[in-house]
Design a protein around this motif. Structure first.
Motif, PDB file in Angstrom:
ATOM      1  N   CYS A 225       0.560  -1.256   0.023  1.00 15.37           N
ATOM      2  CA  CYS A 225       0.450   0.081  -0.190  1.00 15.37           C
ATOM      3  C   CYS A 225       1.142   1.364  -0.007  1.00 15.37           C
ATOM      4  CB  CYS A 225      -0.264   0.036   1.171  1.00 15.37           C
ATOM      5  SG  CYS A 225      -1.869   1.436   1.278  1.00 15.37           S
ATOM      6  N   GLU A 226       0.624   1.552  -0.454  1.00 14.22           N
ATOM      7  CA  GLU A 226       1.598   3.404  -1.134  1.00 14.22           C
ATOM      8  C   GLU A 226      -0.032   4.447  -1.036  1.00 14.22           C
ATOM      9  OE1 GLU A 226       3.464   3.576  -4.220  1.00 14.22           O
ATOM     10  OE2 GLU A 226       4.172   5.335  -3.790  1.00 14.22           O
ATOM     11  N   GLN A 227       0.617   5.852  -0.552  1.00 20.00           N
ATOM     12  CA  GLN A 227      -0.479   6.574  -0.696  1.00 20.00           C
ATOM     13  C   GLN A 227       0.695   8.093  -0.960  1.00 20.00           C
ATOM     14  OE1 GLN A 227      -0.011   9.906   2.704  1.00 20.00           O
ATOM     15  NE2 GLN A 227       0.968   8.573   3.512  1.00 20.00           N
ATOM     16  N   ASN A 228       0.002   9.060  -1.353  1.00 17.98           N
ATOM     17  CA  ASN A 228       0.463  10.559  -2.133  1.00 17.98           C
ATOM     18  C   ASN A 228       0.111  11.524  -1.387  1.00 17.98           C
ATOM     19  OD1 ASN A 228      -1.778  10.123  -3.735  1.00 17.98           O
ATOM     20  ND2 ASN A 228      -0.341   9.868  -5.543  1.00 17.98           N
ATOM     21  N   LEU A 229      -1.582  10.773  -0.189  1.00 16.32           N
ATOM     22  CA  LEU A 229      -1.323  12.753   0.231  1.00 16.32           C
ATOM     23  C   LEU A 229      -0.619  13.367   1.098  1.00 16.32           C
ATOM     24  CD1 LEU A 229      -5.216  10.707   0.249  1.00 16.32           C
ATOM     25  CD2 LEU A 229      -4.751  11.931  -1.270  1.00 16.32           C
ATOM     26  N   GLY A 230       0.306  12.692   1.435  1.00 15.00           N
ATOM     27  CA  GLY A 230       1.131  13.592   2.959  1.00 15.00           C
ATOM     28  C   GLY A 230       0.848  13.020   3.930  1.00 15.00           C
ATOM     29  N   HIS A 231      -0.213  12.315   3.977  1.00 20.62           N
ATOM     30  CA  HIS A 231      -0.955  11.327   5.688  1.00 20.62           C
ATOM     31  C   HIS A 231       0.747  11.200   6.017  1.00 20.62           C
ATOM     32  CE1 HIS A 231      -5.524  11.539   4.008  1.00 20.62           C
ATOM     33  NE2 HIS A 231      -4.826  12.565   4.170  1.00 20.62           N
ATOM     34  N   ASP A 232       0.203  11.305   8.151  1.00 20.29           N
ATOM     35  CA  ASP A 232       0.368  10.600   8.360  1.00 20.29           C
ATOM     36  C   ASP A 232       0.361   9.154   9.167  1.00 20.29           C
ATOM     37  OD1 ASP A 232       0.808  12.916  11.102  1.00 20.29           O
ATOM     38  OD2 ASP A 232      -0.653  12.331  10.430  1.00 20.29           O
ATOM     39  N   THR A 233      -0.937   8.783   9.197  1.00 17.01           N
ATOM     40  CA  THR A 233      -1.239   8.018   9.669  1.00 17.01           C
ATOM     41  C   THR A 233      -2.325   6.681   9.135  1.00 17.01           C
ATOM     42  OG1 THR A 233      -1.968   9.328  11.476  1.00 17.01           O
ATOM     43  CG2 THR A 233      -3.155   7.078  11.094  1.00 17.01           C
ATOM     44  N   MET A 234      -1.683   5.722   8.502  1.00 17.47           N
ATOM     45  CA  MET A 234      -2.239   4.064   7.285  1.00 17.47           C
ATOM     46  C   MET A 234      -2.378   3.529   8.207  1.00 17.47           C
ATOM     47  SD  MET A 234       0.746   4.591   4.772  1.00 17.47           S
ATOM     48  CE  MET A 234      -0.379   3.714   3.922  1.00 17.47           C
ATOM     49  N   TYR A 235      -3.149   2.240   7.755  1.00 20.18           N
ATOM     50  CA  TYR A 235      -4.618   1.880   8.984  1.00 20.18           C
ATOM     51  C   TYR A 235      -4.436   0.135   7.279  1.00 20.18           C
ATOM     52  CZ  TYR A 235      -6.037   6.019  10.791  1.00 20.18           C
ATOM     53  OH  TYR A 235      -6.371   6.718  11.406  1.00 20.18           O
ATOM     54  N   TRP A 236      -4.362  -0.923   8.133  1.00 27.85           N
ATOM     55  CA  TRP A 236      -5.454  -1.907   7.458  1.00 27.85           C
ATOM     56  C   TRP A 236      -6.535  -2.713   7.691  1.00 27.85           C
ATOM     57  CZ3 TRP A 236      -3.861  -3.433   2.706  1.00 27.85           C
ATOM     58  CH2 TRP A 236      -2.777  -3.041   2.508  1.00 27.85           C
TER      59      TRP A 236
ATOM     60  N   LYS B  25       6.005   7.105   6.372  1.00 28.70           N
ATOM     61  CA  LYS B  25       4.748   7.326   6.393  1.00 28.70           C
ATOM     62  C   LYS B  25       4.199   6.941   5.489  1.00 28.70           C
ATOM     63  CE  LYS B  25       4.929  12.374   5.912  1.00 28.70           C
ATOM     64  NZ  LYS B  25       4.538  13.123   7.135  1.00 28.70           N
ATOM     65  N   ALA B  26       4.758   6.898   3.749  1.00 25.48           N
ATOM     66  CA  ALA B  26       3.911   6.678   2.675  1.00 25.48           C
ATOM     67  C   ALA B  26       3.529   5.757   2.370  1.00 25.48           C
ATOM     68  CB  ALA B  26       4.753   7.309   1.401  1.00 25.48           C
ATOM     69  N   HIS B  27       4.778   4.519   2.759  1.00 25.22           N
ATOM     70  CA  HIS B  27       4.060   3.017   2.481  1.00 25.22           C
ATOM     71  C   HIS B  27       3.740   2.047   3.927  1.00 25.22           C
ATOM     72  CE1 HIS B  27       6.074   4.288  -0.928  1.00 25.22           C
ATOM     73  NE2 HIS B  27       5.773   3.206  -1.519  1.00 25.22           N
ATOM     74  N   LEU B  28       3.069   1.633   3.454  1.00 26.77           N
ATOM     75  CA  LEU B  28       2.767   0.702   4.290  1.00 26.77           C
ATOM     76  C   LEU B  28       2.258  -1.020   4.486  1.00 26.77           C
ATOM     77  CD1 LEU B  28       1.942  -0.385   7.746  1.00 26.77           C
ATOM     78  CD2 LEU B  28      -0.106  -0.064   7.175  1.00 26.77           C
ATOM     79  N   ASN B  29       2.461  -2.857   4.278  1.00 25.55           N
ATOM     80  CA  ASN B  29       2.935  -3.609   3.902  1.00 25.55           C
ATOM     81  C   ASN B  29       2.063  -4.438   4.506  1.00 25.55           C
ATOM     82  OD1 ASN B  29       4.063  -2.272   1.780  1.00 25.55           O
ATOM     83  ND2 ASN B  29       5.854  -2.873   1.742  1.00 25.55           N
ATOM     84  N   LEU B  30       0.760  -5.105   4.374  1.00 27.64           N
ATOM     85  CA  LEU B  30       0.416  -6.382   5.118  1.00 27.64           C
ATOM     86  C   LEU B  30       1.578  -7.520   4.632  1.00 27.64           C
ATOM     87  CD1 LEU B  30      -0.951  -7.299   7.591  1.00 27.64           C
ATOM     88  CD2 LEU B  30      -2.846  -7.052   5.921  1.00 27.64           C
ATOM     89  N   HIS B  31       1.931  -8.776   5.627  1.00 25.26           N
ATOM     90  CA  HIS B  31       2.958  -9.578   4.400  1.00 25.26           C
ATOM     91  C   HIS B  31       1.613 -11.200   5.485  1.00 25.26           C
ATOM     92  CE1 HIS B  31       5.670 -12.786   3.272  1.00 25.26           C
ATOM     93  NE2 HIS B  31       5.686 -13.675   4.470  1.00 25.26           N
TER      94      HIS B  31
ATOM     95  N   SER C 290      -5.153   8.918   6.882  1.00 30.74           N
ATOM     96  CA  SER C 290      -5.654  10.138   7.400  1.00 30.74           C
ATOM     97  C   SER C 290      -4.305  10.602   7.555  1.00 30.74           C
ATOM     98  CB  SER C 290      -6.611   9.567   8.765  1.00 30.74           C
ATOM     99  OG  SER C 290      -5.862   9.219   9.570  1.00 30.74           O
ATOM    100  N   GLN C 291      -4.678  12.300   7.467  1.00 28.99           N
ATOM    101  CA  GLN C 291      -3.531  13.158   8.300  1.00 28.99           C
ATOM    102  C   GLN C 291      -3.876  13.178  10.274  1.00 28.99           C
ATOM    103  OE1 GLN C 291      -1.061  14.552   6.893  1.00 28.99           O
ATOM    104  NE2 GLN C 291      -0.592  15.288   8.833  1.00 28.99           N
ATOM    105  N   GLY C 292      -3.242  12.099  10.746  1.00 23.01           N
ATOM    106  CA  GLY C 292      -3.448  12.190  11.888  1.00 23.01           C
ATOM    107  C   GLY C 292      -4.555  10.831  12.578  1.00 23.01           C
ATOM    108  N   ASN C 293      -4.811  10.639  13.733  1.00 23.88           N
ATOM    109  CA  ASN C 293      -5.436   9.526  14.353  1.00 23.88           C
ATOM    110  C   ASN C 293      -6.682   9.655  14.502  1.00 23.88           C
ATOM    111  OD1 ASN C 293      -4.473  10.405  16.284  1.00 23.88           O
ATOM    112  ND2 ASN C 293      -3.762   8.245  16.821  1.00 23.88           N
ATOM    113  N   ASN C 294      -7.332  11.093  14.307  1.00 25.71           N
ATOM    114  CA  ASN C 294      -8.800  10.873  14.645  1.00 25.71           C
ATOM    115  C   ASN C 294      -9.978  11.754  13.223  1.00 25.71           C
ATOM    116  OD1 ASN C 294     -10.481  11.007  16.508  1.00 25.71           O
ATOM    117  ND2 ASN C 294      -9.799  12.990  17.043  1.00 25.71           N
TER     118      ASN C 294
END
Lengths: 112, 112
Positions: free
Chosen positions: A23-34, A71-77, A94-98
Motif C-alpha cells: 500500500c502506498e499513499q501520495n496524500l502526505g498523510h502521517d497515519t496508515m491503516y489495514w 510514512k507513505a507505505h504500509l505493507n502487510l505480510h 489519514s492526516q492524524g489518527n483522529n
C-alpha cells in the motif's frame, strides 16, 4: 494520481502459502491503516501506523505482520494462509489518527 | 466490548424523499464520528464527519450528533437512485487511542 493505491487487486493462492500486499499513499498523510472486510461486509481494523510507529494492533493472529518502511507505505505480510483469511483487505490513510480516512480500492484475497 | 450499532436494513425510500440513517455507540469517551458510503464491490468513501454535538450540513447531507444519548445520524435529503449503497457509521473510540470502529452498515435503496 491515485491517492491510496494497493497491489495486487486480486490474490488467489493456496492454503499454507505466504503472501504480501503493498500500500502506498501520495496524500502526505502521517497515519496508515489495514482493515479486513469479511464476507458479511464487516469492516474491522487490524493495524495502524503513525509516522512508521505501530499505534494500533488489534487481536490479529501473529501470522499477520505489518511493515512501514516510511510514512507513505504500509505493507502487510501474511504467513501460512488459512481459509478464514479469505476477505477483502483495505488500506487507508489519514492526516492524524483522529481524522477522516481515505481508502484504497482493496485487495480481494481468496484462499483455495 | 466497544461497539457501533446500525440497523442493517435495507432501508427503502422513494426518489426525492429524506433518508434517515441511525447509529449508536457504546464508548461515552468517543470524540470523532464519520459516515462512509460503500457501493457494492467498491471501497468506502467519506460522506461526512462530525466532532461536536448538533447538526452539520454539507449539500444534501446532514450529520447529527448527540453525545449524551451516544447517537449519531445521517440525513440524506432529495434522495437519488445513485445514493443506493451501504452506509457505514464509524466512531473513533478509546479516548486518546482513537481506535476506528465501524458498524455493520445500513443498506439504502432509493427507488424511482
Amino acid at each position: 494520481d491515485t491517492a491510496v493505491s494497493q497491489t495486487p487487486k486480486y490474490l488467489v493462492t493456496q492454503m499454507g502459502n505466504d503472501k504480501s500486499i503493498k500500500c502506498e499513499q501520495n496524500l502526505g498523510h502521517d497515519t496508515m491503516y489495514w482493515y479486513k472486510q469479511d464476507s458479511k461486509k464487516f469492516l474491522k481494523i487490524m493495524f495502524s501506523y503513525n509516522n512508521k510507529e505501530l499505534i494500533i494492533n488489534e487481536t490479529v493472529p501473529n501470522r499477520f505482520s505489518p511493515k512501514s518502511p516510511d510514512k507513505a507505505h504500509l505493507n502487510l505480510h501474511i504467513n501460512s494462509l488459512e481459509l478464514g483469511d479469505s476477505a477483502v483487505y483495505f488500506c487507508a490513510s489519514s492526516q492524524g489518527n483522529n481524522q477522516p480516512q481515505h481508502f484504497g480500492d482493496g485487495t480481494r484475497l481468496s484462499i483455495l | 466490548q466497544k461497539e457501533v450499532e446500525q440497523n442493517s436494513g435495507p432501508l427503502s425510500v422513494p426518489e426525492g424523499a429524506i433518508a434517515s440513517l441511525n447509529c449508536t455507540y457504546s464508548d461515552r469517551g468517543s470524540q470523532s464520528f464519520f459516515w462512509y458510503r460503500q457501493y457494492s464491490g467498491k471501497s468506502p468513501e467519506l460522506i461526512m464527519f462530525i466532532y461536536s454535538n448538533g447538526d452539520k450540513e454539507d449539500g444534501r447531507f446532514t450529520a447529527q450528533l448527540n453525545k449524551a444519548s451516544q447517537y449519531v445520524s445521517l440525513l440524506i435529503r432529495d434522495s437519488q437512485p445513485s445514493d443506493s449503497a451501504t452506509y457505514l457509521c464509524a466512531v473513533n473510540m478509546g479516548g486518546g487511542s482513537y481506535i476506528p470502529t465501524f458498524g455493520r452498515g445500513t443498506s439504502l435503496i432509493v427507488h424511482p
